[in-house]
Structure formats: structure tokens, C-alpha cells
Design a protein around this motif. Structure first.
Motif, mmCIF file in Angstrom:
data_model
loop_
_atom_site.group_PDB
_atom_site.id
_atom_site.type_symbol
_atom_site.label_atom_id
_atom_site.label_comp_id
_atom_site.label_asym_id
_atom_site.label_seq_id
_atom_site.Cartn_x
_atom_site.Cartn_y
_atom_site.Cartn_z
ATOM 1 N N LYS A 1 80.221 8.126 52.646
ATOM 2 C CA LYS A 1 78.784 8.211 52.371
ATOM 3 C C LYS A 1 78.036 7.094 53.096
ATOM 4 N N ASP B 1 77.735 7.882 56.782
ATOM 5 C CA ASP B 1 76.626 8.824 56.998
ATOM 6 C C ASP B 1 75.272 8.112 56.866
ATOM 7 N N LYS B 2 75.156 7.266 55.857
ATOM 8 C CA LYS B 2 73.902 6.544 55.621
ATOM 9 C C LYS B 2 73.525 5.679 56.823
ATOM 10 N N ASN C 1 74.535 6.189 59.779
ATOM 11 C CA ASN C 1 74.602 7.031 60.976
ATOM 12 C C ASN C 1 75.682 6.558 61.957
#
Length: 64
Positions: A32, A35-36, A38
Motif C-alpha cells: 500500500k 502504491d501511495k 508511486n
């Protein structure tokens, strides 16, 4: 407690290879964060009950 360390590692990384048994909450949280922020990564899910051997030749690190 570990999230601070994970954030520091992820923030300073250019690329991450994730090995996950599909159950670990810590690894799920790190994904996560990837993803946060990038950040690019490769994800490999494995079954703990199987013999899972990884060779460096399995990775295409030249394309990174």
C-alpha cells in the motif's frame, strides 16, 4: 512500529521486489505504501508449503 522503517526504506528506494505469502499484514501494508508513493515494484506470491527457490537470473534487473 515497523511502518516508520518501511516508509523510510520505500521513500529511498528506486525499485522494490516484494515476496509475499498472501497473508502477511506487514507486507500488505508495504505494498500500500509503494502504491501511495508511486514506487515501481514486482510482486511475487508464494505458497509457504512449496519449495520456492529464487535465482538472480529470474529477475530482469537490466530493465530497471
Amino acid at each position: 512500529m515497523f511502518e516508520k522503517r518501511s516508509k523510510g526504506v520505500i521513500e529511498s528506494s528506486d525499485y522494490t521486489v516484494v515476496f509475499h505469502d498472501g497473508k502477511s499484514k506487514g507486507t500488505s501494508n508495504e505494498m500500500k505504501l509503494l502504491d501511495k508513493y508511486n514506487k515501481p515494484y514486482e510482486y511475487y506470491k508464494f505458497d509457504r508449503d512449496e519449495d520456492w527457490t529464487v535465482e538472480m537470473s529470474d529477475f530482469d534487473i537490466d530493465s530497471i
